[in-house]
Design a protein around this motif. Structure first.
Motif, short mmCIF file in Angstrom:
data_model
loop_
_atom_site.label_atom_id
_atom_site.label_comp_id
_atom_site.label_asym_id
_atom_site.label_seq_id
_atom_site.Cartn_x
_atom_site.Cartn_y
_atom_site.Cartn_z
N SER A 147 0.84 -1.21 0.00
CA SER A 147 0.00 0.00 0.00
C SER A 147 0.87 1.25 0.00
N PRO A 148 0.67 2.16 -0.98
CA PRO A 148 1.48 3.40 -1.02
C PRO A 148 1.38 4.20 0.28
N THR A 149 0.19 4.24 0.89
CA THR A 149 0.06 4.99 2.14
C THR A 149 0.88 4.35 3.25
N VAL A 150 0.81 3.01 3.36
CA VAL A 150 1.57 2.32 4.39
C VAL A 150 3.06 2.63 4.22
N ILE A 151 3.53 2.57 2.98
CA ILE A 151 4.95 2.80 2.73
C ILE A 151 5.33 4.25 3.01
N ALA A 152 4.49 5.19 2.57
CA ALA A 152 4.79 6.61 2.80
C ALA A 152 4.83 6.93 4.30
N LYS A 153 3.85 6.40 5.05
CA LYS A 153 3.83 6.65 6.50
C LYS A 153 5.04 6.02 7.18
N LEU A 154 5.42 4.85 6.66
CA LEU A 154 6.56 4.15 7.24
C LEU A 154 7.84 4.95 7.05
N ARG A 155 7.91 5.66 5.92
CA ARG A 155 9.11 6.46 5.66
C ARG A 155 9.24 7.62 6.64
N GLU A 156 8.10 8.09 7.18
CA GLU A 156 8.17 9.14 8.21
C GLU A 156 8.89 8.62 9.45
N ALA A 157 8.65 7.36 9.77
CA ALA A 157 9.29 6.78 10.96
C ALA A 157 10.69 6.26 10.65
N PHE A 158 10.90 5.81 9.42
CA PHE A 158 12.20 5.25 9.02
C PHE A 158 12.65 5.94 7.74
N PRO A 159 13.31 7.12 7.86
CA PRO A 159 13.67 7.91 6.68
C PRO A 159 14.60 7.17 5.72
N ASP A 160 15.30 6.14 6.20
CA ASP A 160 16.23 5.39 5.34
C ASP A 160 15.53 4.38 4.46
N LEU A 161 14.23 4.23 4.64
CA LEU A 161 13.50 3.20 3.88
C LEU A 161 13.71 3.42 2.38
N PRO A 162 14.08 2.35 1.65
CA PRO A 162 14.30 2.51 0.20
C PRO A 162 13.06 3.02 -0.51
N GLU A 163 13.27 3.58 -1.69
CA GLU A 163 12.16 4.14 -2.47
C GLU A 163 11.08 3.09 -2.74
N LYS A 164 11.53 1.89 -3.14
CA LYS A 164 10.57 0.79 -3.36
C LYS A 164 10.95 -0.38 -2.45
N PRO A 165 10.55 -0.32 -1.19
CA PRO A 165 10.98 -1.36 -0.26
C PRO A 165 10.33 -2.70 -0.60
N ASP A 166 11.08 -3.80 -0.37
CA ASP A 166 10.47 -5.11 -0.59
C ASP A 166 9.51 -5.40 0.58
N ARG A 216 9.21 -7.83 2.59
CA ARG A 216 9.80 -8.31 3.84
C ARG A 216 10.24 -7.13 4.72
N THR A 217 10.88 -6.14 4.10
CA THR A 217 11.34 -4.96 4.83
C THR A 217 10.16 -4.23 5.46
N VAL A 218 9.08 -4.05 4.67
CA VAL A 218 7.90 -3.34 5.18
C VAL A 218 7.31 -4.10 6.37
N PHE A 219 7.20 -5.41 6.23
CA PHE A 219 6.64 -6.24 7.30
C PHE A 219 7.47 -6.07 8.58
N LEU A 220 8.79 -6.16 8.46
CA LEU A 220 9.65 -6.11 9.64
C LEU A 220 9.60 -4.74 10.31
N LYS A 221 9.51 -3.68 9.51
CA LYS A 221 9.41 -2.34 10.09
C LYS A 221 8.07 -2.16 10.80
N LEU A 222 7.01 -2.69 10.21
CA LEU A 222 5.69 -2.60 10.85
C LEU A 222 5.70 -3.37 12.17
N ARG A 223 6.31 -4.55 12.14
CA ARG A 223 6.39 -5.38 13.35
C ARG A 223 7.14 -4.61 14.45
#
Ligand code: ZN
Length: 263
Positions: A229-248, A250-257
């Protein structure tokens, strides 16, 4: 197959389950922490509890075993790696094993590490599949990995097993966490309308008559299934500014966890 979801009304908000064969009256109790409520429900329905199954080894899932086994003579089943850690397990289970209840119920055992490394889920056969998922998958959420678990293994279980099950599968988790989990979903994805609507509907639900989701519904409202979800990824980047532009995923899941742990 008859399923009875039993609300324990304890502070951990545990759900226990009875799965019965309508032909023979034999029943399997899943994580029967509140052994008295389970026994009463079985007696009222005219069922005999012949098996107890623990999804995993945590105390709020195995704490009713001894009393219930004593009263019913039921044998205890659990993940093969939990044998020895859960007292009096007489049958260790692994992926591909089958648990039968009476004549009419067949449950496939899934080996689902992540919340702990000796966790099983049960998937019923038949036209209407049902998943008994302990603390692996919750309604609108995922289990934590604080007590003997591994987030990367949990991701593998979600992506490699749960995501491939029929979407109409009913979801029966080990706890009633749905309202809090929906709030987490909305904190990650404020524009998730289905999650908002479900939260409005379920905020004050009676857990004695809890809403049962399907995997289809989970795909809409559970952040841990919404990894692209673009929103999930965009919000996640607020918390983790190093998040890659197109995170895989697995990365998104682990950051959410990770975020859910501190939320
Ligand atoms: Zn647990």
């Amino acid at each position: 197959m008859i399923v009875r979801q039993i609300w324990t009304a304890n502070s951990y908000r545990n759900f226990n389950y009875l799965i019965a064969c309508g032909e023979t009256g034999e029943a399997l109790a899943i994580d029967p922490l509140d052994h008295e409520k389970c026994l009463k429900a079985a007696e009222k329905a005219g069922w005999r509890i012949t098996q107890i199954l623990n999804t995993h080894e945590h105390g709020d899932h195995i704490g009713g075993n001894e009393a219930l086994a004593k009263k019913t003579g039921a044998k205890i089943l659990a993940h093969k790696n939990a044998v020895g850690r859960i007292p009096h397990v007489s049958q260790g289970l692994g992926a591909g094993d089958v648990v039968n209840v009476g004549k009419s119920v067949t449950l496939d055992v899934l080996d689902t590490p992540g919340h702990t490394m000796s966790h099983v889920c049960l998937l019923s056969r038949g036209d209407q599949r049902a998943l008994f998922c302990g603390d692996t998958l919750f309604n609108a959420g995922a289990g934590n990995c604080h007590h003997g678990g591994h987030p990367a293994e949990l991701y593998k279980t979600f992506s490699g097993q749960l995501a491939n099950l029929p979407t109409s599968t009913l979801v029966y988790p080990g706890h009633d966490y749905i309202a809090n989990n929906l709030r987490f979903t909305l904190s990650r994805e404020p524009d998730n309308r289905p999650a908002k609507e479900l939260l409005d509907k379920l905020e004050d639900q009676d857990p004695n008559n809890a809403f049962v989701t399907t995997l289809d519904v989970e795909r809409e409202i559970n952040t841990f299934f919404r990894l692209t979800s673009p929103t999930v990824i965009a919000k996640l980047r607020e918390a983790f500014p190093d998040l890659p532009e197109k995170p895989d995923q697995r990365t998104v899941f682990l950051k959410l966890r990770e975020l859910r742990n501190v939320w």
